[in-house]
Write a protein that holds these residues in place. Structure first.
Motif, mmCIF file in Angstrom:
data_model
loop_
_atom_site.group_PDB
_atom_site.id
_atom_site.type_symbol
_atom_site.label_atom_id
_atom_site.label_comp_id
_atom_site.label_asym_id
_atom_site.label_seq_id
_atom_site.Cartn_x
_atom_site.Cartn_y
_atom_site.Cartn_z
ATOM 1 N N GLU A 111 0.792 -1.235 0.000
ATOM 2 C CA GLU A 111 0.000 0.000 0.000
ATOM 3 C C GLU A 111 0.823 1.283 0.000
ATOM 4 O O GLU A 111 0.509 2.214 -0.739
ATOM 5 C CB GLU A 111 -0.959 0.048 1.211
ATOM 6 N N ASP A 169 -0.766 -5.178 2.950
ATOM 7 C CA ASP A 169 -1.250 -3.977 3.651
ATOM 8 C C ASP A 169 -0.582 -4.020 5.027
ATOM 9 O O ASP A 169 -0.900 -4.874 5.864
ATOM 10 C CB ASP A 169 -2.785 -4.012 3.783
ATOM 11 N N ASP A 202 -3.940 -2.620 8.125
ATOM 12 C CA ASP A 202 -5.296 -2.390 7.618
ATOM 13 C C ASP A 202 -6.140 -1.984 8.827
ATOM 14 O O ASP A 202 -6.314 -2.776 9.759
ATOM 15 C CB ASP A 202 -5.851 -3.648 6.954
ATOM 16 N N TRP A 240 -4.808 -4.650 -1.781
ATOM 17 C CA TRP A 240 -4.180 -5.055 -0.510
ATOM 18 C C TRP A 240 -5.189 -5.173 0.639
ATOM 19 O O TRP A 240 -4.918 -5.829 1.629
ATOM 20 C CB TRP A 240 -3.053 -4.085 -0.127
ATOM 21 N N ASP A 241 -6.372 -4.544 0.496
ATOM 22 C CA ASP A 241 -7.395 -4.686 1.544
ATOM 23 C C ASP A 241 -8.027 -6.080 1.511
ATOM 24 O O ASP A 241 -8.576 -6.552 2.504
ATOM 25 C CB ASP A 241 -8.530 -3.672 1.345
HETATM 26 CA CA CA Z 1 -6.310 -1.203 3.958
#
Ligand code: CA
Ligand code: IPD
Ligand code: CA
Length: 250
Positions: free
Chosen positions: A62, A78, A81, A204-205
């Motif tokens: 990210e 990530d 997150d 990436w989430d």
């Molecule tokens: Ca995220």
């Protein structure tokens, strides 16, 4: 690869947690989109560890890393997150690390270092929470379902997003907004949530959590019902039984 990914997550988690109660240096990437020095340093450590072991792998992370490798393997990361939660000292955040080969997920790991919940999955081998096999819920009716969602930092589509929210909140037992899409997906995988949807997400989430849901017996798709695609930026994840009912409300 699973062991290596878990060790990346554990080392990252230790670093993140050691800063969780300290003052943080916070920058704005957008009006409400935050990043801390801990996000950046966590990512640097993960990326360095991957690069020194697998110099030919691609990496998408990210906080500004997009590196093309040569052998079809891609790490999607990530570092934190749930950064807004992290900044507010709310213990709902995780490090999310996934490994894909030719766009197919191989491994996904999410670790919340504040609660020590480590979710992991390997393609075709099931999903686990701290080593115990997990599976999605068996809820069949929307009225019995606890559903999660999230809101993007960009607020241009808010009317459409709130209409969906309104339709689901009228039908479900409850809606939650935890602030970490990766953990939302893990909580579908272990049955806390019966479904989750969100738009405006980044690869990436979702990269690790999507595999974890699938391996726990759940179903994932795009919000329009088409096959899930990381690059489309939206997802509906469910226990499979409720999938069509949630899609109908989208
Ligand atoms: Ca995220
Ligand atoms: C965010 C979280 C949040 C979701 C946002 C994401 P970040 O990620 O997953 O739950 O609603 O859309 O961007 O910025 O904390 O890594
Ligand atoms: Ca992040």
């Amino acid at each position: 690869m699973l062991d290596f990914t878990i060790s990346l997550a554990r080392n990252a988690g230790e670093f993140i947690f050691s800063h969780a109660k300290k003052d943080l240096i916070v920058e704005h990437k957008g009006r409400i989109d935050l990043v801390t020095q801990v996000d950046k340093e966590t990512q640097r450590r993960i990326v360095n560890a991957i690069e020194s072991r697998f110099p030919n792998h691609s990496i998408l992370a990210e906080e500004g890393v997009k590196k093309s490798g040569s052998d079809g393997y891609e790490w999607i990361i990530d570092p934190i997150d749930g950064t807004t939660n992290f900044v507010h000292k709310l213990p709902v955040f995780c490090v999310s690390i996934a490994l894909y080969k030719d766009n197919t997920p191989l491994v996904g790991v999410c670790l919340n270092p504040a609660t020590n919940e480590l979710f992991s999955a390997e393609a075709e081998k099931g999903a686990f929470l701290n080593g115990q096999k997990i599976s999605v819920s068996s809820t069949e009716r929307l009225v019995d379902s606890l559903v999660a969602t999230g809101f993007p930092y960009k607020t241009d589509n808010m009317q459409r997003i709130l209409s969906r929210f309104s339709r689901v909140v009228s039908e479900a037992q409850g809606i939650r907004r935890l602030g970490s899409a990766a953990l939302d997906l893990c909580y579908v995988a272990c049955g806390h949530f019966d479904a989750f949807w969100e738009e405006g997400l980044n690869p990436w989430d979702m990269a690790a959590g999507a595999l974890i849901v699938k391996e726990a017996g759940g179903k994932i798709s795009c919000i329009d019902g088409s096959d899930f695609d990381l690059s489309k930026g939206n997802i509906v994840a469910s226990n499979a039984k409720l999938h069509d009912q949630i899609l109908a409300l989208m």
